[in-house]
Scaffold this motif. Structure first.
Motif: not given
Lengths: 393, 393
Positions: A65-67, A281, B41-44, B242, B245, B247
């Motif tokens: 689900h991340k960039y 994206n 700023g890619n939430p961990d 964010k 989480a 993104p």
């Protein structure tokens, strides 16, 4: 106040979406089962069970689900490139693929990447009305060329005549929305020869933007010729809205033909526009799932049955219509000249249909038959009564 | 060739994305654990477990993957309206909410709906560099007003001075990317008074577009004042990138203040632009899931710990930095005047950081601390060595 350009366009709207809303109003009034809604190409089947199973599994995959890079997950792009290479024999690599938020996004980003102010884009009428916005938003001008009467095939001499020094691109859409026509290889090759003559004459290519959401929705053993193999200056825009019945999830891809001169610059431009127009994206979860279902197609046999059933009703009730080989639309002739008036009259019979004028082709109307069987079966009397009233009998 | 406007912009690119790619190259060369990547700023954290569970369940819900109205599922919009009404005491209904494909999409569609050619949009520097594209794509001009030095708070007199008859809107972003500043209620009310004076003087409102992806990422008991309650001409753009989480999935909403004159026309314009720019609708599955997780926030305590840990490292190694109350960024002063040169030098120390110039605020740099704890812990020597080399010691 707000943007004058936008508020001035609001009245025009989308004739399909307007009819979709009309249909919803009628359903509230008369009950769902008493309205025959053929307005929207909203696939009736659910996605294949294997797609749903994979979605459930992928949901918990760490990082999904991340960039990711704006062009999409590299492994997804590589799988699509390999699939296209196998299908077309064209040397696609992941560097020619960008994942997009549906075909609409793909077309919008492609036009943003291609067009200078005043550039012309040829479309074949009847055509999906939204093309106009995707072109005019970026300063382009749409140039409709009518399809051949009767078959809705390509009128290559007419297209060649429409090409000018300002022609930047043409949009092909086969199988076609709304006619269901599938362009045959001979006419596509003739078109390619015409485009090569134009390139020689004007010194610049005419890019073929192939909008292919229905490429897997074909019947009677027809196969859609691979546009990438025929047109070296082709940009494929595809979506999984129809093939996997995922229209609400907005997932598709753009594939740039490696033979395009400066294909790498075009890819950079597409990725730039994908970011700066605000798409950023394509949705990550759905990128991952479509990559493993590139060969699948949801509900094809059911579509064919419905096509045949609705076609039979139209024949029985006296309409004129070509039996199309693809997509999930019929495009019959309006019994009266004014197709908009005809579609308004249809609402009285609780038939929700869309005028050909909305597709740049007056005198016809579109029926989306991706609806349940009962709606088709029960619509016969309404079609008969509508025709009778329209003709004043 | 392709669009001159786009190919001419390619070199500029996004400084954040460029650094993100640089970081990926360094990781391939030196190994993931030897690169301190604070670029994106890619939430961990992963999304909350309850979100993942709901996603698994919703995947099989009949109809969830189909087209819905362009503004989004009505029940989802109603839930968001009820939540906003509870939080702000403003009379939001579902007719004031449009679901969008992330905050970037929301901003793009909002600017398309608002701007006439030549209109000005005030932004507070430092600001997220992508704002520029969202404004210039639709013929607008960005007018940066620097934040107050030291605190990065609002400089209301400077903003008021920047307002002209061409000012259509201003973008507020609190908590701020990149400074982490949270604007306090007093300064927002002073700004509102200034905007009301401007409306009286010029006869047209200045719309406040509040970009709020970090609204739930706040520390030390701070609460972000509700913009809708302060500014009657406000348009809220929010995202779940964010807070949940998510993104890569592109999901958010736009909320139009019911007190805006002709709010219904603005909603129609937003829905029109959402369709015609090619977004069509926000991804359906994620619409449904966020509607049931409006109060949730992923990883807040972990962010606070990381903020404190990285801040301590910066203090120990001699940097100057404000401890911010929100978002997941630190925005320290560059030890040398040329922040771009400083960030290039940082790569030599395998530190991936983004220059303040990319945010319209030279002399500073941004650190995104939404990374794992180890990256922060291990970066101390690199920060020390970088500063030493930059200062020529």
């Amino acid at each position: 106040m707000f943007s004058e350009r936008i508020t001035g366009s609001l009245a025009a709207g989308s004739s399909i979406r307007a009819m979709f809303e009309q249909g919803n109003r009628l359903k509230k009034q008369y009950g769902e089962e008493n309205v025959y809604d053929f307005a929207l190409g909203n696939p009736d089947p659910e996605p294949p069970a294997s797609v749903l199973e994979d979605l459930k599994r992928l949901v918990s995959e760490p990082g999904i689900h991340k960039y990711m890079p704006n062009a999409g997950f590299p492994d997804v792009r590589a799988k699509i490139a390999a699939y296209l290479k196998k299908e077309t024999n064209v040397d696609f690599t992941e560097n020619h693929i960008m994942m997009v938020t549906g075909a609409a996004a793909g077309l919008s980003v492609t036009m943003d990447s291609l067009l200078n102010p005043g550039d012309e884009v040829i479309v074949i009428a009847p055509f999906f009305g939204e093309y106009k916005g995707y072109v005019t938003n970026f300063g382009g001008k749409i140039v409709p060329v009518p399809a051949l009467p009767g078959t809705f095939g390509l009128d290559v001499p007419a297209i060649e005549k429409a090409i000018t020094s300002k022609t930047k691109a043409m949009i092909l859409n086969s199988p076609n929305n709304p006619s269901g026509a599938v362009y045959d290889e001979a006419s596509l090759k003739a078109l390619n020869a015409a485009l090569e003559r134009a390139e020689a004459a004007f010194g610049e290519p005419v890019y073929v933007v192939s909008d292919e959401p229905y490429v897997k929705i074909v019947y009677d053993g027809v196969k859609v010729p691979a546009m990438s193999a025929i047109f070296k200056n082709s940009i494929i825009v595809n979506s999984f809205s129809k093939s996997l019945a995922l229209p609400g999830e907005r997932i598709g891809y753009v594939a740039v033909n490696p033979q395009i001169r400066n294909a790498d610059v075009l890819m950079d431009a597409l990725i730039f526009c994908n970011r700066t127009l605000g798409f950023v994206n394509a949705p990550g979860l759905f990128q991952k799932v479509v990559a493993d279902h590139l060969e699948d197609v949801a509900g094809l046999e059911a579509y064919r049955e419905r096509r045949d059933a609705l076609y039979e009703i139209l024949m029985d009730t006296g309409y004129e219509c070509v039996l199309p080989k693809g997509a999930f639309y019929l495009f019959p002739r309006s019994p009266i000249e004014d197709d908009v008036a005809f579609c308004d009259l249809a609402l009285k019979h609780r038939l929700v249909i869309v005028s050909g004028s909305g597709f740049g082709y007056p005198g016809y109307f579109r029926l989306a038959y991706c609806v349940d069987r009962k709606t088709i079966q029960n619509s016969k009397d309404a079609f008969a009564a509508l025709r009778k009233e329209a003709l004043g009998k």
